[in-house]
Design an enzyme around this catalytic site. Sequence first.
Site, mmCIF file in Angstrom:
data_model
loop_
_atom_site.group_PDB
_atom_site.id
_atom_site.type_symbol
_atom_site.label_atom_id
_atom_site.label_comp_id
_atom_site.label_asym_id
_atom_site.label_seq_id
_atom_site.Cartn_x
_atom_site.Cartn_y
_atom_site.Cartn_z
ATOM 1 N N GLU A 45 0.812 -1.225 0.000
ATOM 2 C CA GLU A 45 0.000 0.000 0.000
ATOM 3 C C GLU A 45 0.848 1.280 0.000
ATOM 4 O O GLU A 45 0.425 2.306 -0.525
ATOM 5 C CB GLU A 45 -0.961 0.007 1.189
ATOM 6 C CG GLU A 45 -2.111 -0.988 1.046
ATOM 7 C CD GLU A 45 -1.763 -2.385 1.556
ATOM 8 O OE1 GLU A 45 -0.567 -2.631 1.845
ATOM 9 O OE2 GLU A 45 -2.674 -3.217 1.658
ATOM 10 N N LYS A 77 -17.723 -1.284 5.685
ATOM 11 C CA LYS A 77 -18.189 -2.209 4.662
ATOM 12 C C LYS A 77 -19.704 -2.170 4.492
ATOM 13 O O LYS A 77 -20.215 -2.287 3.377
ATOM 14 C CB LYS A 77 -17.733 -3.627 5.020
ATOM 15 C CG LYS A 77 -17.780 -4.581 3.839
ATOM 16 C CD LYS A 77 -17.124 -5.916 4.162
ATOM 17 C CE LYS A 77 -17.165 -6.842 2.953
ATOM 18 N NZ LYS A 77 -16.550 -8.151 3.244
ATOM 19 N N PHE A 81 -11.481 -8.043 13.294
ATOM 20 C CA PHE A 81 -10.374 -8.461 12.429
ATOM 21 C C PHE A 81 -10.042 -7.344 11.431
ATOM 22 O O PHE A 81 -10.931 -6.789 10.791
ATOM 23 C CB PHE A 81 -10.763 -9.739 11.674
ATOM 24 C CG PHE A 81 -9.699 -10.176 10.695
ATOM 25 C CD1 PHE A 81 -8.438 -10.555 11.138
ATOM 26 C CD2 PHE A 81 -9.954 -10.192 9.328
ATOM 27 C CE1 PHE A 81 -7.449 -10.938 10.238
ATOM 28 C CE2 PHE A 81 -8.969 -10.569 8.422
ATOM 29 C CZ PHE A 81 -7.717 -10.947 8.883
ATOM 30 N N GLN A 82 -8.789 -7.037 11.293
ATOM 31 C CA GLN A 82 -8.296 -5.970 10.425
ATOM 32 C C GLN A 82 -8.953 -4.623 10.705
ATOM 33 O O GLN A 82 -9.169 -3.823 9.809
ATOM 34 C CB GLN A 82 -8.442 -6.353 8.945
ATOM 35 C CG GLN A 82 -7.484 -7.480 8.558
ATOM 36 C CD GLN A 82 -7.317 -7.661 7.063
ATOM 37 O OE1 GLN A 82 -8.238 -7.393 6.297
ATOM 38 N NE2 GLN A 82 -6.143 -8.125 6.656
ATOM 39 N N MET A 103 24.283 8.873 2.581
ATOM 40 C CA MET A 103 24.145 10.084 3.390
ATOM 41 C C MET A 103 24.380 9.754 4.861
ATOM 42 O O MET A 103 24.971 10.552 5.590
ATOM 43 C CB MET A 103 22.768 10.715 3.167
ATOM 44 C CG MET A 103 22.668 12.159 3.609
ATOM 45 S SD MET A 103 23.859 13.255 2.788
ATOM 46 C CE MET A 103 22.877 13.932 1.462
#
Lengths: 186, 592
Positions: B58, B170, B120-121, B488
Site C-alpha cells: 500500500e 463495509k 479483524f483488520q 548520506m
Amino acid sequence: MNANANIPSSTSHYPTATNVQKPETHTLSVLVDNEPGVLARVIGLFSGRGYNIESLTVSETEHAKHQSLITVVTTGTPMVIEQIKNQLDRLVPVHRVVDMTLSGRSIERELAMVKVRGKGDERVEALRLADAFRARVIDATTESFIFEITGKSEKIEQFVALMLPLGLVEVSRTGIVAIARGPDTM
Amino acid sequence: MTKETASTREMTGAEMVIQALADQGVKHLFGYPGGAVLPIYDALFAQKEVRHILVRHEQGAVHAAEGYARSTGKVGCVLVTSGPGATNAVTGLTDALCDSIPLVCITGQVPTHLIGNDAFQECDTVGITRPCTKHNYLVKRVEDLPRILHEAFHIAASGRPGPVVIDIPKDVQFATGTYSVPKEFPHTGYHPKVKGDSAAIKAAVELMARAKKPIFYTGGGVINSGKHASQLLRELVKTTGFPITSTLMGLGAFPAADPQWMGMLGMHGTLEANMAMHDCDVMVCVGARFDDRITGRIDAFSPGSKKIHIDIDPSSINKNIHVDIPIVGDCAHVLEDMLHMWKAEKKQADKKALGDWWKQIDKWRARKSLAYRPSNEVIKPQYAIQRLFELTKDRDTYITTEVGQHQMWAAQFYHFNEPNRWMTSGGLGTMGYGLPASVGVQLAHPKSLVIDIAGEASVQMTMQELSTAVQYRLPIKIFILNNSYMGMVRQWQELLHGSRYSESYSEALPDFVKLAEAMHAVGIRCEKPGDLDHAIKEMIDIDRPVLFDCVVDQKENCFPMIPSGKAHNEMILGDSGVSLDDAITEEGKMLV
C-alpha cells in the site's frame, strides 16, 4: 566561507533556540462545525505541535447550524500564538478563530462547584464567605455544602483558597468561556 | 452509462465511490484489495472508466499516486483495505502532506456495528491518519457519501494541496442510497484565500524596485500553483533581472539553463545561491517555507535583508523566519498582480546596483562549488548523473528519486527546465519513494522516458513495485547509484561520529541484474566510466523496465554542504581541503 570561520555555534537549526520573546497567555474562541472528531483535531494539533492548553471548554452553541464554540486558553510567545491561530484556522471544520486577548474587549467567565465539608464555626464561616463572593448554595447536608460560583478565574482561585482551611474537599470547574463586548459577533 | 443519467440515481455505496471517481475525471486508481473493500472492488470489476493499478504494497500505491499527481497537476487516487492496508498507507500520506501533494485515499473499514470492537483488520484509521492528512472522514451513513467523496477532491486540490482520507465501513459500501453530484459542500467554512492583498503586493513591488541586492527564492508552491505560475515567475524574473534560486521541491519552475538561475540553495545548494541568500538586501520568497534545510542557523539567516513571503498557507508565514511583507495567496495570482503592478507603475530595477550584485554573484560562481575530482578508474556519482542528463536532456524525460546522496546529486547535476518533471520526497525524506512514484509518472505519461535515480539502499525499500511496472508494461528506468553504503548516513557518520560506520554498509546486496531478470525486467550493470555512455544509451533504448546497477565510488561525499549549526556563508566545499572533523562543533552534532 569555510568551516574555519570563527563563529560561535551555540544556536541550532531550530527556531526555538533563538526565540527571545516572552510567553503570553491568550484566550482563543474557535467556531467549528460540530462533527465527530472535531475536538480531536483541535487537541491533536496542540499536542502534536507542542502547544500548551491551560483551559478548554466546548459546547454546541448553534444547534441549527451544528456549530460549536471552543474556548481555549493557551500560552506561548507572540510568534507561537500567531502560529496556533493560523494552524487552527487551517483545519477544515474551523470557521473562525478570534483572539479574545488581542481584541482586548472581551469578557471571560468561569463557573466552579465547590464542595466543603465541616461542622460548627467553620461551616458558618464558609457560608459567610460564600455570601461575600456571591456563591450560591446548590446542595446542603448537615455536614457539607456545595457552592456554585461564577466569575473571573482569579475570583474562583481566591474563593477556593479561602475554602481550603474551612474543609474544602472537591472542586469542579468549567474552564473559561469568553465573549466579545458590544454589539459585534464572531 | 452517461454522466447525465448517472447524476441522480439509486446505487450502492461502493458504486458511488466509482461513480464519483469517474465524475471527477479519475483515470487511474492505485490500490490493493482486502476484505473491507471487496464491495468497491466488485464495483470496479463492472466498469471501464476507472483503471485500477494493482501495487505490491500500500505504501507503493500512495507514492505512485503522488508521482501521478506531481507530474500531472491532478489529484492522485488510492484504494486500500482496512487495518494493515490503512497503516501501510500512512508513510505515503505523511509524505504527501509534507510536500503538499493532492491525494484522495479511500480506505475500507469494518462494518459500523463492529467499529471499536477490535474486529479483524480493524484500526482507528481516522485517528491514525488525522495528523498526516489535510482532512479525513469516517462515513457512517450512505446518504453522506456522495457529498463527502466530492468534497474530498475539492479539499485535496484547493488551497495548499494535501492528502484526504475517506474511511468507508463495509456496510456503508453495501447500503443503497441516492447518488448525485453535490452543489455545495458540508464544510462551509473552508475557503482558501487565493488572491493576495493588493496593498501588500504594492509594498512588495516598491521594495523590489529599490533593492540593490535582490534575490528570488522559490519553492514547490510555484509548481503546485500550476504551469501558469511558472510562466509568470519566468516573466517576473526576466522583467526585474534579479537572480533566482529554488528549493529542492521547486526545481523546474524556472529553467536551469537560464543565466539568471543560480542553482538550488540550502544544505547542499550551490555556493552562489547560499551566499546570495546570506548577503541579499531584498528576498522575494515565492511558495517556499523557510524549512530548516534551507535556513541553516536561524539567527544568522540572511541577516541584512527585507523579506517578502508569498504563500497560500498563512501558517507558513512567520513560522521560522520573521518576514517584513507577508502576502497570503496563490502564487499564480500574486505573481500576476505583482507583474502587472511592476509594469503599470513603470518600475525599474536599480541597474547600477544590480550590475555590481551580478559581478559579486559571478565571483561566487567562479568558485565552481559543485566541482569534484574526476576519475578514469571508478564512476563518480556526479559524473553518472551528468552523463545521464546529457544523454536524456533532449528527450521527454521525467525524473523521480529516492532519498539520500543520490537525490542531492540529482538535484545538483540534473537540470530541469520545465515544472512537473521532478518528483522527489522533500519534506519527509522517504527512502523508497522514487520507484513507486515512477510507476505513477509512467502511467500518466506512457510515451515519456521516466527515470528513478536511486540508491542501492533506498531502492530495496519498495523494490517489489518493479513487479507492478512489469505487470502493466511500464518501461521505467531505475538508475541505481550503487556505492554499497547508505551514503548520506555514511557521510554524516564520517562528519559527526568519527567515521564509525555503524550499520550503514549495504551488506549482502542482491545481484541487481539477476534480480531484474527474476522479476521479468532487464538488468544492466556498469562499473567503468568508459562504459557508462553506452550502457545508458542501451537502457534508454529498451522498451521495458530496466534496473541499472551503476557501481560508483564508495567514498564520495556530497558537497557543497552547510554543516549543522552553521550559517549560509560557512559552507564546506568539496575541494576546500577542510577536514570534516573540524567542520562541525559539538552543538552542531546535536542536530540532524
